[in-house]
Design an enzyme around this catalytic site. Structure first.
Site, PDB file in Angstrom:
ATOM      1  N   HIS A  12      43.574  25.714   9.276  1.00  0.00           N
ATOM      2  CA  HIS A  12      42.841  25.912  10.633  1.00  0.00           C
ATOM      3  C   HIS A  12      43.637  26.027  12.020  1.00  0.00           C
ATOM      4  CE1 HIS A  12      39.188  23.783  12.873  1.00  0.00           C
ATOM      5  NE2 HIS A  12      39.964  24.283  13.882  1.00  0.00           N
ATOM      6  N   HIS A  71      42.404  34.363  27.288  1.00  0.00           N
ATOM      7  CA  HIS A  71      41.875  35.517  27.039  1.00  0.00           C
ATOM      8  C   HIS A  71      41.926  36.806  28.047  1.00  0.00           C
ATOM      9  CE1 HIS A  71      39.127  32.992  24.011  1.00  0.00           C
ATOM     10  NE2 HIS A  71      40.185  33.478  23.432  1.00  0.00           N
ATOM     11  N   THR A  90      40.690  34.186  14.248  1.00  0.00           N
ATOM     12  CA  THR A  90      40.515  34.596  15.517  1.00  0.00           C
ATOM     13  C   THR A  90      39.143  35.201  15.841  1.00  0.00           C
ATOM     14  OG1 THR A  90      41.685  35.646  17.316  1.00  0.00           O
ATOM     15  CG2 THR A  90      41.469  36.969  15.244  1.00  0.00           C
ATOM     16  N   PRO A 103      36.925  38.109  17.338  1.00  0.00           N
ATOM     17  CA  PRO A 103      37.069  39.449  17.726  1.00  0.00           C
ATOM     18  C   PRO A 103      36.187  39.469  19.038  1.00  0.00           C
ATOM     19  CG  PRO A 103      36.409  39.292  15.262  1.00  0.00           C
ATOM     20  CD  PRO A 103      36.401  37.781  15.827  1.00  0.00           C
ATOM     21  N   ASP A 152      32.168  32.910  18.212  1.00  0.00           N
ATOM     22  CA  ASP A 152      32.277  31.867  19.373  1.00  0.00           C
ATOM     23  C   ASP A 152      30.771  31.357  19.458  1.00  0.00           C
ATOM     24  OD1 ASP A 152      32.191  30.999  21.849  1.00  0.00           O
ATOM     25  OD2 ASP A 152      33.947  31.913  22.379  1.00  0.00           O
ATOM     26  N   GLY A 157      34.348  27.441  19.242  1.00  0.00           N
ATOM     27  CA  GLY A 157      33.875  27.632  20.537  1.00  0.00           C
ATOM     28  C   GLY A 157      33.395  26.253  21.039  1.00  0.00           C
ATOM     29  N   GLU A 159      32.407  18.068  16.431  1.00  0.00           N
ATOM     30  CA  GLU A 159      33.636  17.627  17.342  1.00  0.00           C
ATOM     31  C   GLU A 159      33.072  17.003  18.564  1.00  0.00           C
ATOM     32  OE1 GLU A 159      35.510  21.381  18.515  1.00  0.00           O
ATOM     33  OE2 GLU A 159      37.443  20.393  19.004  1.00  0.00           O
ATOM     34  N   ASP A 215      45.294  24.217  17.328  1.00  0.00           N
ATOM     35  CA  ASP A 215      45.988  25.141  18.400  1.00  0.00           C
ATOM     36  C   ASP A 215      47.516  24.734  18.778  1.00  0.00           C
ATOM     37  OD1 ASP A 215      43.488  26.447  19.291  1.00  0.00           O
ATOM     38  OD2 ASP A 215      42.789  24.390  19.475  1.00  0.00           O
TER      39      ASP A 215
HETATM   40  C1  6MZ Z   1      36.419  24.614  18.993  1.00  0.00           C
HETATM   41  C2  6MZ Z   1      38.116  25.994  19.331  1.00  0.00           C
HETATM   42  C3  6MZ Z   1      39.000  24.891  19.489  1.00  0.00           C
HETATM   43  O1  6MZ Z   1      39.566  33.029  18.566  1.00  0.00           O
HETATM   44  O2  6MZ Z   1      40.314  33.567  20.943  1.00  0.00           O
HETATM   45  N1  6MZ Z   1      38.713  27.189  19.422  1.00  0.00           N
HETATM   46  N2  6MZ Z   1      36.836  25.718  19.349  1.00  0.00           N
HETATM   47  N3  6MZ Z   1      37.152  23.554  19.079  1.00  0.00           N
HETATM   48  C4  6MZ Z   1      38.485  23.548  19.589  1.00  0.00           C
HETATM   49  N4  6MZ Z   1      39.185  22.542  19.404  1.00  0.00           N
HETATM   50  C5  6MZ Z   1      40.003  22.232  20.506  1.00  0.00           C
HETATM   51  N5  6MZ Z   1      40.251  25.533  19.784  1.00  0.00           N
HETATM   52  C6  6MZ Z   1      40.079  26.667  19.652  1.00  0.00           C
HETATM   53  O3  6MZ Z   1      41.258  31.359  19.938  1.00  0.00           O
HETATM   54  C7  6MZ Z   1      40.787  30.796  20.614  1.00  0.00           C
HETATM   55  C8  6MZ Z   1      39.333  30.241  20.443  1.00  0.00           C
HETATM   56  O4  6MZ Z   1      39.069  29.357  19.451  1.00  0.00           O
HETATM   57  C9  6MZ Z   1      38.055  28.596  19.555  1.00  0.00           C
HETATM   58  C10 6MZ Z   1      37.814  28.757  20.881  1.00  0.00           C
HETATM   59  O5  6MZ Z   1      36.357  29.408  20.773  1.00  0.00           O
HETATM   60  C11 6MZ Z   1      38.634  29.384  21.666  1.00  0.00           C
HETATM   61  O6  6MZ Z   1      38.324  30.279  22.727  1.00  0.00           O
HETATM   62  P1  6MZ Z   1      40.737  32.882  19.485  1.00  0.00           P
HETATM   63  O7  6MZ Z   1      42.112  33.453  18.808  1.00  0.00           O
END
Ligand code: 6MZ
Length: 357
Positions: A14, A60, A92, A94, A161, A191, A221, A297
């Site tokens: 994740h 982004h 990720t 798209p 998303d 998202g 969440e 993240d």
């Molecule tokens: C929900 C999350 C997240 O896809 O642009 N993202 N969604 N909960 C979280 N907890 C903190 N952390 C990240 O990576 C960024 C995107 O991943 C999702 C969100 O949609 C965020 O914009 P990518 O590579």
């Protein structure tokens, strides 16, 4: 223990690409765009959930460009490999960006270019049938000859998303199906959990399921009884977070044996829990429920998978064997095929001799 957790072969299931970008890269990109007032925002450690999604909108703007996507993918893989992550499912979303001539497909192609471009570590991202697979044929001892390059399996999940429409979600699922032979192994729904309705995404997720494409859902969440219930009824291959489940949901989850992607630091930083000790990981672990420790993240939360294992070990009192087993168990929940799972098992067998002679 921290050193042991670094040496340990690890599996990351994740991790969001844009959440894992190095701070130094974000600052460099911001400077190039002339944004000089974002340093404090990017380097700040505490993050509410709301702030996370505001930050992603900023990220982004900085990263939605083909060449930059290729670069950040490359860096993120190098970072995971450097801490002995031997299998990574990178997810990720798209994105289309007309100004840059970007389609969802060209976005993903730029990510895949990043995988191809790496030469500091050996990356195996194509299914075993493809001759470019680097690790599938190689035995065991993949991480520990310091003179050799680190080796890592990478597979991709395409994220939907929660701001997207049903049609956009369907487009992502169809793209994932078309890119199966390019290392795409599943779909993620993520998202801002305060945004969007489960029903919007259900047709696309159902389509993925019917086509045999594994699905993982960000589930619970935030508190949302009805949605959590429907998500568990959907019976995804895995869920992430699971912070706000009610008693009836825990029962359902435990009976279902759906593996849970656990993000300790993320949940703590976004104030889903007030201490790590009270995290539901402990209850799931004690109930022998399938779990995998994940980062969510790396960049956003200033963590890595080594720190997540170390944090679990120090908080819940795990010894060396328990930490090793916790990591090894994750093999069962990866979306890659059985050949990859067998190679991963061999990697852990070899590592076990070093860790527990
Ligand atoms: C929900 C999350 C997240 O896809 O642009 N993202 N969604 N909960 C979280 N907890 C903190 N952390 C990240 O990576 C960024 C995107 O991943 C999702 C969100 O949609 C965020 O914009 P990518 O590579």
């Amino acid at each position: 223990m921290l050193e042991l957790c670094r040496e340990l072969p690890k599996i990351e299931l994740h991790a969001h690409l844009n959440g894992c970008v190095r701070d130094s890269t974000l600052l460099e990109l911001a400077k190039l765009l002339g944004a000089t007032d974002v340093e404090d925002v990017i380097l700040k450690k505490g993050r509410s959930l709301k702030e996370c999604f505001q930050l992603f909108d900023l990220y982004h703007i900085l990263t939605t460009d083909h060449a930059i996507l290729t670069r950040i993918t490359q860096e993120v893989i190098e970072d995971f490999a450097s801490e002995n992550v031997v299998y990574l499912e990178l997810r990720t979303t798209p994105k289309k960006n007309e100004a840059k001539g970007m389609t969802k497909r060209s976005y993903m192609e730029a990510v895949i270019d990043g995988l191809r471009a790496i030469d500091t570590v050996e990356v195996a991202f194509l299914p075993a049938a493809n001759s470019e697979n680097l690790i599938g044929s190689l035995p065991n001892d993949i991480t520990h000859n310091e003179t050799q390059r680190k080796k890592i399996f990478v597979r991709l999940l395409l994220s939907i998303d929660r701001r997207e429409t049903t049609a956009a979600a369907m487009e992502t699922v169809n793209l994932a199906l078309e890119m199966k032979d390019m290392g795409v192994v599943g779909i993620d729904l993520s998202g801002n959990p305060e945004v969007g309705e489960w029903q919007t995404f259900l047709p696309a997720l159902q389509h993925a399921k019917e086509k045999g494409l594994p699905v993982t859902l960000h589930c619970g969440e935030v508190p949302n009884n009805k949605e959590i219930h429907s998500m568990l009824d959907f019976y995804p291959q895995r869920i992430g977070h699971a912070c706000y489940l009610e008693e009836e949901h825990w029962k359902k989850l435990k009976a279902s044996k759906i593996p849970v992607e656990i993000c300790l630091t993320s949940n703590y930083r976004t104030e889903r829990i007030s201490t790590i000790k009270e995290h539901h990981f402990a209850d799931l672990y004690n109930a022998n429920h399938p779990v995998s420790l994940c980062t969510d993240d790396v960049g956003l939360f200033s963590t890595d998978l080594t720190k997540e294992y170390d944090l679990a070990a120090s908080t819940f009192g795990f010894n060396k064997e328990e930490v090793f087993q916790l990591s090894r168990n994750v093999i069962k929940f990866v979306f890659a095929d059985d050949d990859v799972k067998r190679t991963l098992a061999a990697i852990y067998d070899a590592a076990e001799k070093r860790f527990m002679p």
